[in-house]
Each structure stands twice: as structure tokens, then as C-alpha cells.
Write a protein that holds these residues in place. Structure first.
Motif, PDB file in Angstrom:
ATOM      1  N   ASP A   1       0.923  -0.976   0.194  1.00  0.00           N
ATOM      2  CA  ASP A   1      -0.229   0.184  -0.227  1.00  0.00           C
ATOM      3  C   ASP A   1       0.568   1.015  -0.122  1.00  0.00           C
TER       4      ASP A   1
ATOM      5  N   GLN B   1       2.991   4.313 -10.798  1.00  0.00           N
ATOM      6  CA  GLN B   1       2.129   3.435 -10.846  1.00  0.00           C
ATOM      7  C   GLN B   1       2.964   2.582 -12.312  1.00  0.00           C
TER       8      GLN B   1
ATOM      9  N   ASP C   1       0.231  -5.415  -8.262  1.00  0.00           N
ATOM     10  CA  ASP C   1      -0.127  -5.894  -7.085  1.00  0.00           C
ATOM     11  C   ASP C   1      -0.069  -4.927  -6.164  1.00  0.00           C
TER      12      ASP C   1
ATOM     13  N   ARG D   1      -1.819  -1.368  -3.938  1.00  0.00           N
ATOM     14  CA  ARG D   1      -3.082  -0.419  -3.758  1.00  0.00           C
ATOM     15  C   ARG D   1      -2.373   0.596  -4.126  1.00  0.00           C
ATOM     16  N   TRP D   2      -3.026   1.921  -4.548  1.00  0.00           N
ATOM     17  CA  TRP D   2      -2.644   3.498  -4.336  1.00  0.00           C
ATOM     18  C   TRP D   2      -3.458   3.674  -4.085  1.00  0.00           C
ATOM     19  N   HIS D   3      -2.737   4.568  -2.873  1.00  0.00           N
ATOM     20  CA  HIS D   3      -4.279   5.628  -1.785  1.00  0.00           C
ATOM     21  C   HIS D   3      -3.828   6.576  -2.593  1.00  0.00           C
TER      22      HIS D   3
ATOM     23  N   HIS E   1      -6.983   4.451 -11.397  1.00  0.00           N
ATOM     24  CA  HIS E   1      -5.868   4.287 -11.191  1.00  0.00           C
ATOM     25  C   HIS E   1      -5.879   3.974  -8.983  1.00  0.00           C
TER      26      HIS E   1
ATOM     27  N   HIS F   1      -6.933   3.182  -5.616  1.00  0.00           N
ATOM     28  CA  HIS F   1      -7.348   1.822  -4.967  1.00  0.00           C
ATOM     29  C   HIS F   1      -8.504   2.205  -3.738  1.00  0.00           C
TER      30      HIS F   1
END
Ligand SMILES: *Cc1c(COP(=O)(O)O)cnc(C)c1O
Length: 227
Positions: free
Chosen positions: A50, A63, A69, A71-73, A89, A91
Motif C-alpha cells: 500500500d 504506478q 498488485d 494498492r495506490w491511495h 488508478h 484503490h
């Protein structure tokens, strides 16, 4: 960096235990803003999945070069004209800080046919310089969120004040937790208070004790950022 990540995870586990929770219940988000790709690759190698970024362009660039795999916040203030770019793009968007923004996210997500999980950013300490809803505004605007089809509110986020002693932010974290309990109690359609995103390098231990299940840690993992 390896030692940094181990240290953060240990501290996280220690404070989780104090509030009778398992460390696995808390997601460590590595805040990688201003850090080069190599630093993110290294963190990925140590198991981080993350990552948090506060600029759309930077998130998209990174990214494109990193494993799928992750997860982009999106954790920073999001401009309405960038929503369309970020939606495919991200999450999760932690920084829903106005109705104007949430309306645009709902609209663009509808066009994409994508559901998107979001957090409401709350300016708990009412700092002039900070984005976010004031806690007392929330009851009046909740109906608006319940009508959305694509934007799912799944919790709250706050950026606590900068303090020397992290204990000074305990009250801020407690208030955010209480607000999430209050909202959950209203049983509003389309809203659940599953996530509480609070705590940064300086104060994540206290945040975890007060119920955080997402912490956003930059400096304690990557070292100081250069501006
Ligand atoms: C930069 C940032 C963080 C991480 O801050 P550190 O003090 O470096 O851990 C967390 N949340 C948000 C919203 C940020 O912008």
C-alpha cells in the motif's frame, strides 16, 4: 529502510496490542510522495503493498513503472479537474473534502462504470490551513452521500496538527473515532465506517491506540523529504 519498516511494524503491533487488536487489522500505508522509484521498489521488496501519494501526476507516473498488485491511495487534496485522471488508478481516495468534489467523483465514476471507495477528510482540530469537513457539518450533508451509486464512503480520515508530543493528538484521534461511531449509528445507506485513516510518522502509535486501522507513514520509512 529495512530496519525502518521493521521498527514501524513493531511499534504498530505494540500499540495495537494495547487496544486489544491484532497488528494485521492495521494497514500500513507507505507515503512515498517526493521519493524516487527506487525507494518504492525497495519498500515493495520488504513487503509493502500500500502506497500513498498526494499528487495525481506523481502517482500515475510511479504506478506505470511498478508492480500491478500495489494498492495506490490518494491522500492529498484532489482538484476536481484531476478526478477523471485518477479514478482508474486509485484503490481508495482518502481526501474527500467537499461536496463539490464528491459530486464530481460520483459523476466521473458513473461514466467509467467503476465503484470507488472513499474516506471523508475531517478537519478535527479546525485548523485554518487544513482541508476537510468540520465535524459538525457532517450530520447535515450525510443524505447527499447516501444517494451516490458509485462513490462509497467507507470511513474517515484526518491529518492531525503538527505537535512535538504525540500525546497532544490523542484527543483529535478520539474525536474522529467518536464521529465514526456516531455516523455508523445513523445507519445511512451507502455509508459504512469500516476504515479510520489517522496517524503519521510522529503520532501513529497514539492513533492506533485510539482505533486507527490505516496509518500513513512517510518519514519513518523513507527518511526526510527534500522540497
Ligand atoms: C505526507 C503525508 C503523510 C506522511 O507524513 P510523515 O510525517 O512523513 O509520516 C501522511 N498523510 C498525509 C495526508 C500526508 O500528506
Amino acid at each position: 529502510m529495512k530496519e525502518n519498516i521493521i521498527r514501524v511494524r513493531e511499534e504498530m503491533a505494540m500499540h495495537a496490542a494495547k487496544s486489544n487488536r491484532e497488528p494485521e487489522q492495521v494497514t500500513l500505508i507507505a507515503v512515498s510522495k517526493k521519493m524516487p522509484l527506487e525507494a518504492l521498489e525497495e519498500a515493495y521488496g520488504y513487503g509493502i503493498r500500500d502506497f500513498g501519494e498526494n499528487h495525481v501526476k506523481e502517482l500515475l507516473q510511479k504506478q506505470a513503472h511498478l508492480p500491478k498488485d500495489i494498492r495506490w491511495h490518494m491522500i492529498g487534496h484532489l482538484q476536481r479537474n484531476k478526478v477523471k485522471q485518477i479514478l482508474p488508478h486509485a484503490h481508495m481516495i482518502h481526501s474527500i473534502d467537499s461536496i463539490n468534489l464528491s459530486d464530481v467523483v460520483e459523476h466521473e465514476a458513473g461514466k467509467l462504470g467503476k465503484n470507488i471507495e472513499c474516506l471523508l477528510e475531517i478537519n478535527v482540530a479546525k485548523e485554518e490551513s487544513k482541508y476537510g469537513f468540520l465535524p459538525e457539518d457532517i450530520p447535515h450533508i450525510i443524505d447527499r452521500f447516501s444517494r451516490y451509486k458509485r462513490l462509497k464512503i467507507v470511513g474517515l480520515m484526518t491529518v492531525a496538527p503538527f505537535v512535538d508530543n504525540p500525546e497532544d493528538n490523542r484527543e483529535v484521534f478520539r474525536k474522529l473515532k467518536q464521529l465514526s461511531v456516531d455516523i455508523q449509528g445513523k445507519n445511512v445507506d451507502n455509508m459504512n465506517m469500516k476504515f479510520l485513516s489517522m496517524g503519521m510518522s510522529n503520532d501513529f502509535g497514539i492513533a492506533v491506540e485510539e482505533g486507527a486501522n490505516m496509518i500513513r507513514v512517510g518519514t519513518s520509512i523513507f527518511g526526510h523529504r527534500e522540497y
